[in-house]
Write an enzyme that holds these catalytic residues in place. Sequence first.
Site, mmCIF file in Angstrom:
data_model
loop_
_atom_site.group_PDB
_atom_site.id
_atom_site.type_symbol
_atom_site.label_atom_id
_atom_site.label_comp_id
_atom_site.label_asym_id
_atom_site.label_seq_id
_atom_site.Cartn_x
_atom_site.Cartn_y
_atom_site.Cartn_z
ATOM 1 N N GLU A 1 4.969 0.275 -0.545
ATOM 2 C CA GLU A 1 5.451 -0.709 0.591
ATOM 3 C C GLU A 1 6.116 -1.926 -0.122
ATOM 4 O O GLU A 1 7.233 -2.393 0.571
ATOM 5 C CB GLU A 1 4.281 -1.330 1.240
ATOM 6 N N GLU B 1 -1.872 6.494 2.749
ATOM 7 C CA GLU B 1 -2.981 5.961 3.431
ATOM 8 C C GLU B 1 -3.726 6.894 4.228
ATOM 9 O O GLU B 1 -4.965 6.871 4.512
ATOM 10 C CB GLU B 1 -2.622 4.754 4.266
#
Length: 781
Positions: free
Chosen positions: A598, A578
């Site tokens: 995730e 990210e």
Amino acid sequence: MSAAGQEGAHPPAIRRAAVIGAGVMGAGIAAQIANAGTPVLLLDIVPGAAARAVQTMLKADPAPFMHRAAAKRVQPGDLDADFAKLAECDWIVEAIVERPDLKRALYGRLEGVRKAGSIVSSNTSTIPLRDLTAGLPDRFAADFLITHFFNPPRYMRLLELVAGPATRPDAVAAIRDFADRALGKTVVECRDTPGFIANRIGTLWLQSAINHAVDLRLTIEEADAVVGRPMGIPKTGVFGLIDLVGLDLMPHVANSLLATLPEGDAYRALHREHGTITGLIAAGRTGRKSGKGGFYTRAKDAEGNSLKRAIDLWTGEDRPSAKPSLESLDLGSRNLRALAEHPDRGGRYARAVLLDTLAYAASLVPEIADDVTAVDAAMRLGYAWKYGPFELIDRLGPGWLAAALRAADRPVPPLLELAGERPFYRTEAGTLQFLGLDGDYHDVVRPEGVLLLADVKRRSKPLARNGSASLWDIGDGVACLEFHTKMNAMDPDILALIGKAVGMGRKGAFRALVIHNEGSHFSAGANLGLALFAANIAAWGEIEGLVEGGQKAYRALREAPFPVVGAPSGMALGGGCEVLLHCDAVQAHAESYIGLVEVGVGLIPGWGGCTTMLRRWSAAPGLPKGPMPPLSKVFEMISTAQVAKSAFEAREMLLLREGDGITMNRDRLLADAKARALALVEGYEAPKPGTLRVAGPTGQAALRLAVDGFAQLGKATPHDVVVCGYLAETLTGGARGDFIDETPEDAILKLERQSFMALVRHPATLARVEHMLETGRPLRN
């Protein structure tokens, strides 16, 4: 920017290459040349073997090709039928069986077809160049050299280069430059001696480690533990490494060395055959590649659980693997000298192997290389040692090693006598120096276009720093943000320094920012240990603050009034991915493994990953119109935790954009990223927050229906269904999502936070996090 900063770039001297020999090494070399964007002809004497090798590589794991499209650059052929095609090639690599007579016969044929000025090299690992060129024309000798790749050629960074007295300097320069910039190799120039550098020292090291393990009656687990982490050796240790490369390779290397080593060489005295190893080879147990195991094997118990077994070095029988329990190992993790001085079997073993190996390395300079830096680089990159032999000597102390050799009634190499109590490396006025053969220290000179953060750190102090990150001035008004936590995991201190760096940049402290570090991995993601601790004490506010803080920090990067360039290598997962998604541009090392993973721990991306990927896929050309096609792409990628296995794959997944750069040589990554950042400075304007067209409740229902179908087929676990439900809600804009009206990106970010917080409270998510921290593997619950 270096030539390797762009896909397919390479020096003009090598426009087309060929590899003769489609075995594991030859095919792997051809694949790496293709990875560099260069067309390559792959020939083998067995009809059809080259074509089969390409197909095998497309299925292999780890993959020799960085992207499936690279395979199209390999033209397979048959040596006899397609021999004339070699006339089109600028560089011909010979990678056939290790027999000088067969190699020379092939070279004679090549002379009749190759074009003037084309370069021929051998991938031999042990045969001296003078033996290969004996009796061949002067024209051939002028164009010939040795290029010794290490296996697997894509992943091992070392290339040993050997030139003969007749080799043209411009031929050497062309291959050195191509190997460096296009193939991503660290080129170490060696003398024309048996085994060159890495295998000369490495073979003795392995033999010494085996001999002393047998003599001191250590188990293979004990030996691997002593030689592994304390000495900076990969966790495979010695016996695990032999399993990896193949037990059957050892006799071939040994015999080749024994045939060419000078009389009195230390390896001759150490060389010994061991019945257990001979028996394993005879039984076909040649290591991992055999499927039967080697020193270690994997078996299943009655319940189907995997059990590790190990060979007994004295009886040759298999037994359950046992964790080593040596008192000396506790010392060795902190102090190498303390390990080598410990009286138990582990300490005596460490001392014996270190004395053999380091004394041998010191005795071979300048026979095998010009200086100690070449030897250290070869062992670090060819055998994956953390420290080269002379760096290990510095950890022990040159004076200590010399005294230990004298105490054992062994000769002290002249180079060690020359050093006395002085280290082989020192930092003087911010510059790394090495001890030369003349007894003076000399600066370590980097190749042109190489900028290492380690050198910057030697000569300067950080602009800002905390326990998890530092900000460095790398020149020309560019700063570098470095993470330095364990696995470079993201934590509140990193987020805080991101905010501070943006503030400093706003005030004119620098005009561009690069995010880069020289760890094994760019970032393994958020610090799960902190999250689990906070969850166990129900500190939900702390976790929510971390999620919101991450979004704010990353948004600050994206909206900063100066360009930000990410420069990853190794893993960039979860929160590490990210960070890159919020940079203006990315200059990635080719071996970057990027992904939003995730869901593996029962969560969804919470720091803008969902929002950014929706934005990118919504703008992707070639997709059908409407919100569902990009939504489906993003949902599939995140829900299955897809990870790009190279920077080229990351570009295909839009984790990198078409304009993002790829650097083949890791040592050139920071310089390339800095150049990219400077190129963006003039006229820079930060992007503005945007809107997205989401699929709304209808799209959410479609995604949930698909997940339910996977669950019924047994392809999704109960908690997968829960996690994917929250992911679907986030990506479709929630209950208020509307595919007709544009949805602000902030609304998707808010949904990311809400979904993350709901999932982090879920017991099944906490079980996944705990399992990942304990085992390093995902839990399928």
